[in-house]
Design a protein around this motif. Structure first.
Motif, short mmCIF file in Angstrom:
data_model
loop_
_atom_site.label_atom_id
_atom_site.label_comp_id
_atom_site.label_asym_id
_atom_site.label_seq_id
_atom_site.Cartn_x
_atom_site.Cartn_y
_atom_site.Cartn_z
N VAL A 88 1.37 -16.60 11.33
CA VAL A 88 1.17 -15.56 10.42
C VAL A 88 1.10 -16.29 8.90
CG1 VAL A 88 2.86 -13.83 11.49
CG2 VAL A 88 3.93 -15.73 10.09
N ASP A 89 0.53 -15.57 7.98
CA ASP A 89 0.46 -16.26 6.59
C ASP A 89 1.84 -16.58 5.76
OD1 ASP A 89 0.05 -16.77 3.88
OD2 ASP A 89 -1.93 -16.08 4.03
N GLU A 90 2.20 -17.65 6.08
CA GLU A 90 3.78 -17.83 5.40
C GLU A 90 3.86 -17.43 3.91
OE1 GLU A 90 5.34 -21.80 6.33
OE2 GLU A 90 5.75 -21.11 8.28
N ASN A 91 2.77 -17.24 3.17
CA ASN A 91 2.95 -16.86 1.71
C ASN A 91 2.85 -15.44 1.51
OD1 ASN A 91 2.94 -19.54 0.51
ND2 ASN A 91 0.96 -19.71 1.12
N LEU A 92 2.56 -14.75 2.63
CA LEU A 92 2.38 -13.23 2.73
C LEU A 92 3.91 -12.63 3.18
CD1 LEU A 92 -1.06 -12.27 3.99
CD2 LEU A 92 -0.45 -12.60 1.57
N THR A 93 4.36 -11.62 2.61
CA THR A 93 5.36 -10.75 3.20
C THR A 93 5.23 -10.28 4.61
OG1 THR A 93 5.00 -8.48 2.57
CG2 THR A 93 6.29 -9.94 0.82
N GLY A 94 6.39 -9.78 5.21
CA GLY A 94 6.19 -9.45 6.31
C GLY A 94 5.13 -8.15 6.46
N THR A 95 5.52 -7.24 5.70
CA THR A 95 4.75 -6.08 5.66
C THR A 95 3.22 -6.33 5.11
OG1 THR A 95 6.38 -4.75 4.76
CG2 THR A 95 4.43 -3.96 4.27
N GLU A 96 2.95 -7.31 4.20
CA GLU A 96 1.68 -7.66 3.92
C GLU A 96 0.85 -8.40 5.09
OE1 GLU A 96 2.14 -8.69 -0.61
OE2 GLU A 96 2.47 -10.19 0.74
N LEU A 99 0.03 -5.46 7.42
CA LEU A 99 -1.09 -4.64 6.88
C LEU A 99 -2.37 -5.04 6.88
CD1 LEU A 99 0.59 -3.23 3.57
CD2 LEU A 99 -0.20 -2.07 5.25
N LEU A 100 -2.53 -6.64 6.64
CA LEU A 100 -3.77 -7.35 6.62
C LEU A 100 -4.47 -7.18 8.04
CD1 LEU A 100 -5.71 -9.29 5.56
CD2 LEU A 100 -4.27 -11.17 6.11
N ILE A 101 -3.51 -7.45 9.18
CA ILE A 101 -4.07 -7.21 10.62
C ILE A 101 -4.87 -5.83 10.77
CG2 ILE A 101 -3.50 -7.54 12.70
CD1 ILE A 101 -1.66 -9.63 11.93
N GLY A 102 -3.82 -4.65 10.38
CA GLY A 102 -4.04 -3.55 10.46
C GLY A 102 -5.44 -3.28 10.02
N ARG A 103 -5.70 -3.71 8.61
CA ARG A 103 -6.85 -3.34 7.85
C ARG A 103 -8.09 -4.04 8.62
NH1 ARG A 103 -8.08 0.53 5.42
NH2 ARG A 103 -9.12 -0.46 3.61
N ASP A 111 -2.66 4.53 7.96
CA ASP A 111 -2.28 4.07 9.43
C ASP A 111 -1.73 2.62 9.53
OD1 ASP A 111 -3.01 6.71 10.17
OD2 ASP A 111 -4.84 6.15 10.59
N ALA A 112 -2.34 1.80 8.68
CA ALA A 112 -1.86 0.42 8.76
C ALA A 112 -0.50 0.24 8.21
CB ALA A 112 -2.70 -0.59 8.12
N ARG A 113 -0.18 0.91 7.12
CA ARG A 113 1.10 0.83 6.58
C ARG A 113 2.07 1.33 7.57
NH1 ARG A 113 3.19 -0.59 2.08
NH2 ARG A 113 0.95 -1.01 1.09
N ALA A 114 1.97 2.73 8.21
CA ALA A 114 2.61 3.20 9.02
C ALA A 114 2.89 2.49 10.45
CB ALA A 114 2.12 4.72 9.63
N ARG A 115 2.09 1.77 10.79
CA ARG A 115 1.98 0.78 11.97
C ARG A 115 2.78 -0.39 11.64
NH1 ARG A 115 2.95 0.40 17.05
NH2 ARG A 115 1.98 -1.23 18.40
N LEU A 146 4.71 -12.02 17.00
CA LEU A 146 4.63 -11.00 18.19
C LEU A 146 4.14 -9.62 17.67
CD1 LEU A 146 4.48 -10.53 21.13
CD2 LEU A 146 6.96 -10.39 21.25
N ALA A 147 4.87 -9.21 16.61
CA ALA A 147 4.58 -7.86 15.85
C ALA A 147 2.99 -7.81 15.56
CB ALA A 147 5.43 -7.65 14.75
N ALA A 148 2.73 -9.10 15.08
CA ALA A 148 1.34 -8.83 14.52
C ALA A 148 0.07 -8.96 15.83
CB ALA A 148 1.07 -10.29 13.83
#
Length: 328
Positions: A88-96, A99-103, A111-115, A146-148
């Motif tokens: 994961v990108d350590e400078n981004l938040t968990g949500t970000e 979201l990045l991967i979803g997009r 849908d990315a935000r909901a997921r 793992l979530a990612a």
């Protein structure tokens, strides 16, 4: 029975190093299949081939019915991959991060935000969702990683030594997550050098050493291959350890292992236990522990390979993989 993963005769070389030397695998759908072996055995190379990141030099494989060479795009749509280190990108938040991967996977912003919210809740990361990943503990980063890998709802999940460096509690948490995924129908290919992890999670195990599958079966089937039982003896007085060693060696015909003051050796017949009792009684040696137990996966691995799973042999297959394993 349907198989999520099939591989036949996989060979992958890195210069003079043969990382895979003809690997055959069949992974039933909806199960955890463990690739068990030491560092350098070829486990990571096998995962990278099956995940379409490397092209095999020989052999073929399918994931979800798609060929990893011809149908790489379709395979990638079916799989998730978590490596040995959090990506994961350590400078981004968990949500970000999610979201990045979803997009990137083509989900709409909604849908990315909901997921992302669904996964953060499922992995108990909601309270940390707005924090930068660099502030997470090792276990939290592992869960986020793992979530990612699950944003795209993969049918097949590759976990390449996912609990490396985790404390026991974080490891147990991750095991629970894996069990939950399998209960939902996900197929998991798990590589590990931890015997307990394979025993706890895997429905079936392939023991890999020097790029080859040297044994395969359920944990219980593999344990039975060592002779089935192990005799353990611990004398009351440490000074009697040499006598115990000699007696166990003579009765079992095997070279005993010593862990502090406990002596252990495989036995093949029911007469070993009473014979040891008589010999030690004649030698006036008192014992604090005397038992027959089933073989452990550690003993299975030792009997098959001549070294323990956590040992790092001279084979440099995975090291070569790290240095040369760019996506194919």
């Amino acid at each position: 029975m349907t198989f999520a993963i099939r591989a036949e005769g996989l060979v992958r070389r890195f210069g003079a190093t043969t990382a895979l030397a003809g690997v055959d695998l069949e992974v039933p759908t909806g199960t955890v299949f463990g690739l068990l072996g030491p560092n350098g055995a070829g486990k990571t190379t096998a995962v990278r081939v099956l995940a379409t990141l490397l092209t095999p030099d020989e052999g073929h494989a399918t994931v979800g019915g798609y060929d990893v060479r011809r149908d790489a795009h379709q395979v990638r749509q079916l799989i998730g991959l978590t490596g040995q280190y959090a990506s994961v990108d350590e400078n981004l938040t968990g949500t970000e991060n999610l979201l990045l991967i979803g997009r990137l996977l083509g989900l709409s912003r909604r849908d990315a935000r909901a997921r992302a919210a669904e996964l953060l809740a499922g992995f108990q990361l909601t309270d940390a969702a707005g924090r930068a990943a660099k502030t997470y503990s090792g276990g939290m980063r592992r869960r986020l990683d793992l979530a990612a890998s699950l944003v795209g709802r993969p049918q097949v999940l590759f976990l390449d030594e996912p609990t490396t460096g985790l404390d026991p509690r974080s490891r147990n948490d991750l095991w629970d997550i894996v069990r939950g995924l399998v209960a939902e129908g996900v197929t998991v290919l798990l590589t590990t050098q931890y015997l307990e992890e394979a025993d706890q999670l895997a429905d079936e195990i392939a023991v890999v050493d020097h790029g080859r599958v040297i044994a395969q079966g359920t944990p219980e089937e593999l344990k039975s291959k060592t002779g089935g039982q192990v005799l353990t003896v611990r004398p009351v007085e440490a000074a009697h350890l040499p006598v115990v060693l000699a007696v166990v060696r003579e009765v079992t015909g095997a070279t005993p292992e010593v862990n502090q003051t406990t002596v252990a050796a495989p036995v093949t017949g029911p007469g070993a236990l009473p014979a040891v009792v008589r010999r030690l009684d004649d030698a006036e040696v008192q014992v604090a522990e005397l038992a027959l137990r089933g073989s452990s996966l550690d003993e299975v691995f030792l009997s098959l390979t001549g070294h323990r799973a956590e040992d790092d042999p001279a084979d440099l297959a995975d090291t070569a993989d790290t240095l040369e394993g760019s996506p194919a």
